[in-house]
Design a protein around this motif. Sequence first.
Motif, mmCIF file in Angstrom:
data_model
loop_
_atom_site.group_PDB
_atom_site.id
_atom_site.type_symbol
_atom_site.label_atom_id
_atom_site.label_comp_id
_atom_site.label_asym_id
_atom_site.label_seq_id
_atom_site.Cartn_x
_atom_site.Cartn_y
_atom_site.Cartn_z
ATOM 1 N N ASP A 34 0.862 -1.193 0.000
ATOM 2 C CA ASP A 34 0.000 0.000 0.000
ATOM 3 C C ASP A 34 0.890 1.232 0.000
ATOM 4 O O ASP A 34 1.865 1.293 0.752
ATOM 5 C CB ASP A 34 -0.864 0.039 1.271
ATOM 6 N N GLY A 35 0.576 2.192 -0.854
ATOM 7 C CA GLY A 35 1.322 3.453 -0.870
ATOM 8 C C GLY A 35 2.577 3.429 -1.737
ATOM 9 O O GLY A 35 3.301 4.424 -1.799
ATOM 10 N N SER A 36 2.845 2.311 -2.417
ATOM 11 C CA SER A 36 4.055 2.241 -3.249
ATOM 12 C C SER A 36 3.982 3.196 -4.440
ATOM 13 O O SER A 36 2.903 3.437 -4.996
ATOM 14 C CB SER A 36 4.251 0.825 -3.803
ATOM 15 N N THR A 37 5.145 3.717 -4.810
ATOM 16 C CA THR A 37 5.295 4.508 -6.040
ATOM 17 C C THR A 37 6.313 3.795 -6.906
ATOM 18 O O THR A 37 7.457 3.603 -6.497
ATOM 19 C CB THR A 37 5.788 5.938 -5.709
ATOM 20 N N VAL A 38 5.874 3.370 -8.086
ATOM 21 C CA VAL A 38 6.692 2.501 -8.926
ATOM 22 C C VAL A 38 7.146 3.241 -10.185
ATOM 23 O O VAL A 38 6.316 3.810 -10.897
ATOM 24 C CB VAL A 38 5.876 1.263 -9.385
ATOM 25 N N TYR A 39 8.441 3.213 -10.448
ATOM 26 C CA TYR A 39 8.985 3.788 -11.678
ATOM 27 C C TYR A 39 9.490 2.667 -12.585
ATOM 28 O O TYR A 39 10.111 1.710 -12.112
ATOM 29 C CB TYR A 39 10.191 4.690 -11.373
ATOM 30 N N ASP A 40 9.252 2.818 -13.879
ATOM 31 C CA ASP A 40 9.954 2.001 -14.870
ATOM 32 C C ASP A 40 10.839 2.971 -15.644
ATOM 33 O O ASP A 40 10.346 3.845 -16.371
ATOM 34 C CB ASP A 40 8.961 1.287 -15.796
ATOM 35 N N LEU A 41 12.162 2.841 -15.464
ATOM 36 C CA LEU A 41 13.108 3.745 -16.132
ATOM 37 C C LEU A 41 13.394 3.189 -17.518
ATOM 38 O O LEU A 41 14.036 2.144 -17.656
ATOM 39 C CB LEU A 41 14.398 3.861 -15.312
ATOM 40 N N GLY A 42 12.917 3.887 -18.538
ATOM 41 C CA GLY A 42 12.959 3.360 -19.899
ATOM 42 C C GLY A 42 11.791 2.399 -20.033
ATOM 43 O O GLY A 42 11.975 1.187 -20.179
ATOM 44 N N CYS A 43 10.576 2.968 -19.967
ATOM 45 C CA CYS A 43 9.385 2.102 -19.818
ATOM 46 C C CYS A 43 8.946 1.454 -21.123
ATOM 47 O O CYS A 43 8.020 0.642 -21.124
ATOM 48 C CB CYS A 43 8.240 2.887 -19.205
ATOM 49 N N GLY A 44 9.563 1.836 -22.264
ATOM 50 C CA GLY A 44 9.148 1.246 -23.536
ATOM 51 C C GLY A 44 7.674 1.508 -23.788
ATOM 52 O O GLY A 44 7.199 2.639 -23.654
ATOM 53 N N ASP A 45 6.920 0.457 -24.123
ATOM 54 C CA ASP A 45 5.479 0.629 -24.368
ATOM 55 C C ASP A 45 4.672 0.603 -23.066
ATOM 56 O O ASP A 45 3.443 0.614 -23.108
ATOM 57 C CB ASP A 45 4.962 -0.426 -25.363
ATOM 58 N N GLY A 46 5.349 0.522 -21.953
ATOM 59 C CA GLY A 46 4.679 0.620 -20.642
ATOM 60 C C GLY A 46 4.098 -0.681 -20.137
ATOM 61 O O GLY A 46 3.387 -0.688 -19.126
ATOM 62 N N ARG A 47 4.418 -1.788 -20.769
ATOM 63 C CA ARG A 47 3.741 -3.056 -20.459
ATOM 64 C C ARG A 47 3.882 -3.466 -18.993
ATOM 65 O O ARG A 47 2.951 -4.038 -18.417
ATOM 66 C CB ARG A 47 4.240 -4.172 -21.376
ATOM 67 N N VAL A 48 5.053 -3.182 -18.405
ATOM 68 C CA VAL A 48 5.266 -3.605 -17.013
ATOM 69 C C VAL A 48 4.332 -2.816 -16.093
ATOM 70 O O VAL A 48 3.628 -3.381 -15.253
ATOM 71 C CB VAL A 48 6.747 -3.388 -16.599
ATOM 72 N N LEU A 49 4.282 -1.507 -16.296
ATOM 73 C CA LEU A 49 3.456 -0.668 -15.429
ATOM 74 C C LEU A 49 1.967 -0.945 -15.634
ATOM 75 O O LEU A 49 1.201 -0.956 -14.665
ATOM 76 C CB LEU A 49 3.769 0.811 -15.675
ATOM 77 N N PHE A 50 1.538 -1.170 -16.868
ATOM 78 C CA PHE A 50 0.112 -1.451 -17.094
ATOM 79 C C PHE A 50 -0.284 -2.772 -16.426
ATOM 80 O O PHE A 50 -1.360 -2.890 -15.849
ATOM 81 C CB PHE A 50 -0.234 -1.467 -18.594
ATOM 82 N N TYR A 51 0.608 -3.745 -16.492
ATOM 83 C CA TYR A 51 0.334 -5.039 -15.849
ATOM 84 C C TYR A 51 0.207 -4.850 -14.335
ATOM 85 O O TYR A 51 -0.740 -5.332 -13.703
ATOM 86 C CB TYR A 51 1.463 -6.024 -16.190
ATOM 87 N N LEU A 52 1.182 -4.137 -13.760
ATOM 88 C CA LEU A 52 1.168 -3.925 -12.305
ATOM 89 C C LEU A 52 -0.063 -3.122 -11.889
ATOM 90 O O LEU A 52 -0.709 -3.424 -10.882
ATOM 91 C CB LEU A 52 2.436 -3.173 -11.870
ATOM 92 N N ALA A 53 -0.375 -2.096 -12.679
ATOM 93 C CA ALA A 53 -1.496 -1.211 -12.325
ATOM 94 C C ALA A 53 -2.833 -1.941 -12.403
ATOM 95 O O ALA A 53 -3.744 -1.666 -11.626
ATOM 96 C CB ALA A 53 -1.495 0.013 -13.237
ATOM 97 N N LYS A 54 -2.954 -2.874 -13.327
ATOM 98 C CA LYS A 54 -4.204 -3.644 -13.410
ATOM 99 C C LYS A 54 -4.399 -4.469 -12.139
ATOM 100 O O LYS A 54 -5.507 -4.612 -11.647
ATOM 101 C CB LYS A 54 -4.139 -4.593 -14.606
ATOM 102 N N ASN A 55 -3.284 -5.023 -11.627
ATOM 103 C CA ASN A 55 -3.371 -5.887 -10.441
ATOM 104 C C ASN A 55 -3.377 -5.097 -9.138
ATOM 105 O O ASN A 55 -3.829 -5.596 -8.119
ATOM 106 C CB ASN A 55 -2.192 -6.875 -10.417
ATOM 107 N N ASN A 56 -2.811 -3.886 -9.183
ATOM 108 C CA ASN A 56 -2.701 -3.060 -7.958
ATOM 109 C C ASN A 56 -3.085 -1.625 -8.307
ATOM 110 O O ASN A 56 -2.236 -0.727 -8.354
ATOM 111 C CB ASN A 56 -1.253 -3.077 -7.428
ATOM 112 N N PRO A 57 -4.377 -1.384 -8.579
ATOM 113 C CA PRO A 57 -4.774 -0.095 -9.162
ATOM 114 C C PRO A 57 -4.605 1.112 -8.257
ATOM 115 O O PRO A 57 -4.618 2.236 -8.745
ATOM 116 C CB PRO A 57 -6.253 -0.318 -9.513
ATOM 117 N N LYS A 58 -4.431 0.906 -6.957
ATOM 118 C CA LYS A 58 -4.390 2.073 -6.056
ATOM 119 C C LYS A 58 -2.989 2.686 -5.936
ATOM 120 O O LYS A 58 -2.818 3.722 -5.298
ATOM 121 C CB LYS A 58 -4.881 1.678 -4.673
#
Length: 167
Positions: A34-58
Amino acid sequence: MLLWMWSNMWAKVPFVGVPVHVLKNIEEALELQDGSTVYDLGCGDGRVLFYLAKNNPKLKYVGIENSPFPFVIAKFLSWWHKRVNNIDVKIIKEDFFKINIGDATHIFTYLYPNIMDDLLPKFDRELKKGTRLVSASFHFTSNRAIGEIDLKRGKYQLAKKLYIYQF
Ligand SMILES: C[S@@+](CC[C@H](N)C(=O)[O-])C[C@H]1O[C@@H](n2cnc3c(N)ncnc32)[C@H](O)[C@@H]1O
Protein backbone atom coordinates in the motif's frame (compact mmCIF):
# COMPACT_ATOMS: atom_id res chain seq x y z
CA MET A 1 8.24 -0.94 -38.35
CA LEU A 2 10.16 1.93 -40.00
CA LEU A 3 9.41 4.16 -37.02
CA TRP A 4 10.65 1.43 -34.65
CA MET A 5 13.89 1.07 -36.65
CA TRP A 6 14.41 4.82 -36.87
CA SER A 7 13.73 5.22 -33.17
CA ASN A 8 16.17 2.45 -32.21
CA MET A 9 18.94 3.79 -34.47
CA TRP A 10 19.61 6.68 -32.05
CA ALA A 11 19.09 4.81 -28.82
CA LYS A 12 21.96 3.56 -26.65
CA VAL A 13 19.44 1.05 -25.34
CA PRO A 14 16.94 -0.07 -28.00
CA PHE A 15 13.29 -0.71 -27.24
CA VAL A 16 12.79 -4.42 -26.66
CA GLY A 17 9.86 -5.10 -24.35
CA VAL A 18 10.37 -7.54 -21.52
CA PRO A 19 8.69 -10.87 -22.39
CA VAL A 20 5.11 -10.95 -21.14
CA HIS A 21 5.69 -14.38 -19.58
CA VAL A 22 7.90 -12.84 -16.91
CA LEU A 23 5.57 -10.00 -15.84
CA LYS A 24 4.20 -12.07 -12.97
CA ASN A 25 7.75 -12.80 -11.75
CA ILE A 26 8.53 -9.08 -11.89
CA GLU A 27 5.46 -8.27 -9.81
CA GLU A 28 6.42 -10.89 -7.22
CA ALA A 29 10.03 -9.66 -7.07
CA LEU A 30 8.96 -6.04 -6.56
CA GLU A 31 6.88 -6.87 -3.44
CA LEU A 32 4.57 -3.87 -3.83
CA GLN A 33 2.72 -2.53 -0.80
CA ASP A 34 0.00 0.00 0.00
CA GLY A 35 1.32 3.45 -0.87
CA SER A 36 4.05 2.24 -3.25
CA THR A 37 5.30 4.51 -6.04
CA VAL A 38 6.69 2.50 -8.93
CA TYR A 39 8.98 3.79 -11.68
CA ASP A 40 9.95 2.00 -14.87
CA LEU A 41 13.11 3.75 -16.13
CA GLY A 42 12.96 3.36 -19.90
CA CYS A 43 9.39 2.10 -19.82
CA GLY A 44 9.15 1.25 -23.54
CA ASP A 45 5.48 0.63 -24.37
CA GLY A 46 4.68 0.62 -20.64
CA ARG A 47 3.74 -3.06 -20.46
CA VAL A 48 5.27 -3.60 -17.01
CA LEU A 49 3.46 -0.67 -15.43
CA PHE A 50 0.11 -1.45 -17.09
CA TYR A 51 0.33 -5.04 -15.85
CA LEU A 52 1.17 -3.92 -12.31
CA ALA A 53 -1.50 -1.21 -12.33
CA LYS A 54 -4.20 -3.64 -13.41
CA ASN A 55 -3.37 -5.89 -10.44
CA ASN A 56 -2.70 -3.06 -7.96
CA PRO A 57 -4.77 -0.10 -9.16
CA LYS A 58 -4.39 2.07 -6.06
CA LEU A 59 -0.60 2.55 -6.33
CA LYS A 60 1.29 5.30 -8.17
CA TYR A 61 3.04 4.50 -11.46
CA VAL A 62 5.51 6.56 -13.48
CA GLY A 63 7.10 5.49 -16.76
CA ILE A 64 9.97 7.49 -18.24
CA GLU A 65 10.83 7.00 -21.89
CA ASN A 66 12.92 9.20 -24.19
CA SER A 67 12.52 7.39 -27.48
CA PRO A 68 9.62 8.71 -29.62
CA PHE A 69 8.19 5.43 -30.93
CA PRO A 70 7.73 3.55 -27.64
CA PHE A 71 6.75 6.81 -25.91
CA VAL A 72 3.82 7.40 -28.30
CA ILE A 73 2.63 3.81 -27.83
CA ALA A 74 2.90 4.04 -24.03
CA LYS A 75 1.13 7.40 -23.98
CA PHE A 76 -1.73 6.05 -26.10
CA LEU A 77 -2.01 2.91 -23.94
CA SER A 78 -2.08 5.02 -20.79
CA TRP A 79 -5.05 6.96 -22.20
CA TRP A 80 -6.73 3.71 -23.28
CA HIS A 81 -6.21 1.94 -19.92
CA LYS A 82 -7.56 4.98 -18.10
CA ARG A 83 -10.75 4.86 -20.20
CA VAL A 84 -11.22 1.09 -20.24
CA ASN A 85 -9.74 -0.10 -16.94
CA ASN A 86 -9.75 3.14 -14.93
CA ILE A 87 -6.06 2.80 -14.04
CA ASP A 88 -3.58 5.67 -13.87
CA VAL A 89 -0.07 5.33 -15.28
CA LYS A 90 1.87 8.53 -15.87
CA ILE A 91 4.12 8.41 -18.92
CA ILE A 92 6.82 11.08 -19.23
CA LYS A 93 8.96 11.73 -22.30
CA GLU A 94 12.36 12.50 -20.84
CA ASP A 95 15.86 11.22 -20.26
CA PHE A 96 15.68 9.38 -16.94
CA PHE A 97 19.05 10.85 -15.91
CA LYS A 98 17.36 14.26 -15.86
CA ILE A 99 14.37 13.41 -13.66
CA ASN A 100 14.50 13.22 -9.89
CA ILE A 101 13.18 9.82 -8.79
CA GLY A 102 13.44 10.44 -5.05
CA ASP A 103 9.75 9.64 -4.44
CA ALA A 104 10.13 6.06 -5.80
CA THR A 105 9.61 3.15 -3.44
CA HIS A 106 10.06 0.60 -6.25
CA ILE A 107 11.96 0.75 -9.53
CA PHE A 108 12.01 -1.59 -12.48
CA THR A 109 14.71 -1.53 -15.17
CA TYR A 110 15.42 -3.56 -18.29
CA LEU A 111 18.33 -1.68 -19.80
CA TYR A 112 21.98 -2.51 -20.44
CA PRO A 113 24.99 -3.20 -18.17
CA ASN A 114 26.86 0.09 -18.75
CA ILE A 115 23.68 2.11 -18.21
CA MET A 116 23.09 0.32 -14.91
CA ASP A 117 26.55 1.36 -13.74
CA ASP A 118 25.97 4.93 -14.97
CA LEU A 119 22.72 5.06 -13.00
CA LEU A 120 24.23 3.84 -9.73
CA PRO A 121 25.48 7.27 -8.48
CA LYS A 122 22.02 8.72 -9.23
CA PHE A 123 20.35 5.91 -7.30
CA ASP A 124 22.72 6.35 -4.35
CA ARG A 125 22.10 10.11 -4.38
CA GLU A 126 18.33 10.24 -4.86
CA LEU A 127 16.71 7.07 -3.57
CA LYS A 128 15.18 6.78 -0.13
CA LYS A 129 16.48 4.12 2.18
CA GLY A 130 14.60 0.90 1.48
CA THR A 131 13.74 1.59 -2.18
CA ARG A 132 13.60 -1.71 -4.01
CA LEU A 133 15.02 -2.09 -7.51
CA VAL A 134 14.31 -5.04 -9.77
CA SER A 135 16.44 -5.24 -12.90
CA ALA A 136 15.75 -7.73 -15.68
CA SER A 137 18.90 -9.28 -17.15
CA PHE A 138 21.43 -6.64 -16.11
CA HIS A 139 23.22 -6.03 -12.83
CA PHE A 140 25.72 -3.48 -11.57
CA THR A 141 29.37 -4.43 -12.13
CA SER A 142 29.85 -4.04 -8.40
CA ASN A 143 27.05 -6.50 -7.90
CA ARG A 144 25.41 -6.09 -4.55
CA ALA A 145 22.09 -7.74 -5.30
CA ILE A 146 20.12 -9.00 -2.31
CA GLY A 147 18.50 -11.62 -4.52
CA GLU A 148 18.53 -13.21 -7.96
CA ILE A 149 15.63 -15.00 -9.59
CA ASP A 150 16.26 -17.47 -12.35
CA LEU A 151 13.36 -17.09 -14.79
CA LYS A 152 14.02 -20.52 -16.29
CA ARG A 153 14.12 -19.19 -19.83
CA GLY A 154 15.56 -21.07 -22.78
CA LYS A 155 19.12 -20.62 -24.01
CA TYR A 156 18.13 -18.20 -26.79
CA GLN A 157 15.41 -16.35 -24.90
CA LEU A 158 15.76 -12.86 -23.43
CA ALA A 159 15.42 -11.87 -19.78
CA LYS A 160 16.81 -14.92 -18.03
CA LYS A 161 17.22 -13.39 -14.56
CA LEU A 162 15.88 -10.74 -12.25
CA TYR A 163 18.34 -8.97 -9.93
CA ILE A 164 16.92 -7.45 -6.76
CA TYR A 165 18.51 -4.51 -4.93
CA GLN A 166 17.56 -2.63 -1.78
CA PHE A 167 18.93 0.90 -1.38
C1 LIG B 1 14.99 -2.79 -23.33
S1 LIG B 1 13.74 -1.52 -23.40
C2 LIG B 1 12.71 -1.98 -22.01
C3 LIG B 1 11.31 -1.43 -22.07
C4 LIG B 1 10.43 -1.73 -20.83
N1 LIG B 1 11.06 -1.32 -19.60
C5 LIG B 1 10.10 -3.19 -20.77
O1 LIG B 1 10.72 -3.89 -19.94
O2 LIG B 1 9.26 -3.68 -21.54
C6 LIG B 1 14.67 -0.12 -22.76
C7 LIG B 1 13.99 1.22 -22.97
O3 LIG B 1 14.73 2.24 -22.30
C8 LIG B 1 14.65 3.43 -23.06
N2 LIG B 1 15.76 4.30 -22.63
C9 LIG B 1 17.10 4.06 -22.78
N3 LIG B 1 17.82 5.07 -22.26
C10 LIG B 1 16.91 5.98 -21.78
C11 LIG B 1 17.04 7.23 -21.11
N4 LIG B 1 18.25 7.76 -20.84
N5 LIG B 1 15.92 7.88 -20.73
C12 LIG B 1 14.69 7.36 -21.00
N6 LIG B 1 14.50 6.17 -21.64
C13 LIG B 1 15.59 5.48 -22.02
C14 LIG B 1 14.77 2.93 -24.50
O4 LIG B 1 14.27 3.89 -25.41
C15 LIG B 1 13.94 1.65 -24.45
O5 LIG B 1 12.60 1.87 -24.81
